[in-house]
Scaffold this motif. Structure first.
Motif, short mmCIF file in Angstrom:
data_model
loop_
_atom_site.label_atom_id
_atom_site.label_comp_id
_atom_site.label_asym_id
_atom_site.label_seq_id
_atom_site.Cartn_x
_atom_site.Cartn_y
_atom_site.Cartn_z
N UNK A 296 -17.88 11.05 12.08
CA UNK A 296 -18.44 10.79 10.72
C UNK A 296 -17.69 10.06 9.81
N UNK A 297 -16.23 9.87 9.85
CA UNK A 297 -15.39 9.09 9.02
C UNK A 297 -15.64 7.56 8.98
N UNK A 298 -15.83 6.80 9.94
CA UNK A 298 -16.26 5.48 10.15
C UNK A 298 -17.75 5.33 9.27
N UNK A 299 -18.71 6.10 9.44
CA UNK A 299 -20.00 6.04 8.88
C UNK A 299 -19.87 6.16 7.63
N UNK A 300 -19.06 7.05 7.06
CA UNK A 300 -18.85 7.26 5.40
C UNK A 300 -18.33 5.73 4.97
N UNK A 301 -17.19 5.40 5.82
CA UNK A 301 -16.55 4.07 5.12
C UNK A 301 -17.48 2.86 5.42
N UNK A 302 -18.47 2.96 6.36
CA UNK A 302 -19.08 1.83 6.44
C UNK A 302 -20.36 1.71 5.25
N UNK A 303 -20.75 3.04 4.96
CA UNK A 303 -21.79 2.92 3.90
C UNK A 303 -21.07 2.53 2.60
#
Length: 416
Positions: A296-303
């Protein structure tokens, strides 16, 4: 001025420069401006009292005629590019006794204000536009114009008052009624989208799910990729709140597959937020709930990265709210507080009460878990009251649980 007074431009400039500027000192020149192939000379009154006096000396008929002629002259000069002067055109045609034209330009001015994230200004223009329609007969032309005004007003009210506010529900419900009168044109898609946002945040998840099916079907038939993206986002969000995690993830991933950043940059203005930003952040939540927090961390950062690139204030604010919530789930309290405080600053600048309330609660929770328990409880209570005041039912149990958690922390502190 030359067109309204039916004189040559040379004569208009001579009178403005020689007579009114040099001799009488009533006006001053502002220089030249290029308007497409045209070069215009700009003038203004030296003091607005001169303008008010001269305007007040006109009788009602002359004033209305001059407004109408000025509106028509501006329309000719700006041709297809009337966005820049839409507010002026609206006033000229309103004062000139042409309410239909005035309302149409109020809609254009409201849409332009929304594109600049000036939501209160947009609401003002759109509300005046609706008031002007009272002068028109109840027929298809009026209904179509009112439909545009109500739909745009609903989008502006989401940012200004919150997704579940009564104003949002009133605007979109009236827009849906107009769609029925007009035979359910393609314009019904953004209306259903706005209603679904209201239903979801108001806690009517089942009702939202029912309408989302129709959005997806209509968008597919119309080839409307923007609202196909929006429909999958809504479906994914609603299913998440129903704890149907796998289906939620499937719909959110379809948003990612359909979205094209260059093509879909305007979706933030049309739908109130950018769906690709929200899908990334929702996916970070889904992955956490499914037991894959590190994914989930890279998804949060991408958003967050996309929100920053788009530079859309409402989207950027909600991105930090979602990131703060993800950090809360991860028990990363310093990061939770940092994102919450960033979102609070952005919400204050943009006047977004819904996100301000949500991030106040997140900040309170972070404070309580970092040792400032009494302040954390106070901040949580403040945010919870503000959240409920927006009409929001969604996530109330979650935030009440965070408040209860803070009280437990306070109890443990006293026991210690």
């Amino acid at each position: 001025v030359a067109r309204v007074e039916t004189m040559s431009e040379a004569e208009a400039i001579r009178q403005l420069s020689n007579e009114l500027q040099r001799r009488h000192r009533l006006v001053s020149d502002l220089g030249l401006v290029q308007l497409g192939p045209l070069q215009l000379s700009l003038y203004r009154f030296v003091h607005n009292l001169f303008q008010q006096y001269l305007y007040g000396s006109l009788d009602e008929v002359e004033r209305a005629c001059l407004h109408r002629y000025m509106g028509q002259a501006l329309e000719e000069l700006f041709a297809a590019g009337t966005d820049e002067v839409a507010a002026q055109l609206a006033r000229h045609f309103e004062e000139g006794g042409m309410p239909a034209k005035a309302a149409a330009y109020r809609l254009q001015a409201g849409n332009r204000a929304q594109q600049m994230s000036a939501y209160q200004e947009a609401i003002s223009h759109l509300t005046v536009g609706l008031e002007l329609l009272a002068e028109l007969p109840a027929e298809a032309e009026r209904w179509q114009l009112e439909l545009g005004l109500q739909t745009s007003l609903g989008t502006a009210q989401i940012a200004a008052h919150g997704y579940a506010s009564p104003q949002v529900e009133q605007s979109y419900s009236r827009a849906r009624e107009l769609c029925h009168r007009l035979g359910d044109p393609p314009d019904v898609i953004p209306v259903l989208f706005g209603l679904c946002l209201y239903y979801m945040v108001h806690g009517e998840i089942g009702r939202a799910l029912g309408e989302e099916e129709r959005i997806l079907s209509l968008a597919q038939q119309a080839g409307e990729v923007g609202y196909l993206i929006g429909g999958h986002f809504l479906r994914g969000a609603s299913l998440l709140y129903r704890a149907d995690l796998q289906r939620s993830r499937s719909h959110l991933e379809q948003v990612a597959a359909l979205y094209d950043q260059n093509r879909d940059r305007d979706l933030a203005h049309r739908q109130g937020h950018d769906p690709a930003v929200v899908l990334s952040l929702y996916l970070s939540w889904v992955l956490w709930f499914q037991g894959y927090p590190l994914q989930g961390v890279p998804k949060m950062e991408a958003g967050l990265k996309l929100a920053k690139a788009l530079n859309h204030p409402h989207t950027n604010t909600l991105a930090h709210f979602f990131a703060s919530t993800f950090n809360q789930l991860m028990r990363q309290w310093a990061e939770c507080q940092e994102h919450a405080e960033t979102a609070l600053r952005l919400a204050g600048q943009g006047q977004f009460p819904f996100w301000h309330a949500g991030c106040t609660m997140l900040r309170g929770s972070a404070l309580a878990h970092q040792g400032e328990v009494e302040e954390g409880i106070e901040v949580l209570q403040e945010g919870l009251a503000a959240w409920e005041a927006t009409g929001t039912q969604l996530a109330l149990p979650y935030f009440r649980a965070r408040l209860a958690e803070a009280y437990l922390l306070a109890g443990k502190r006293e026991d210690g």
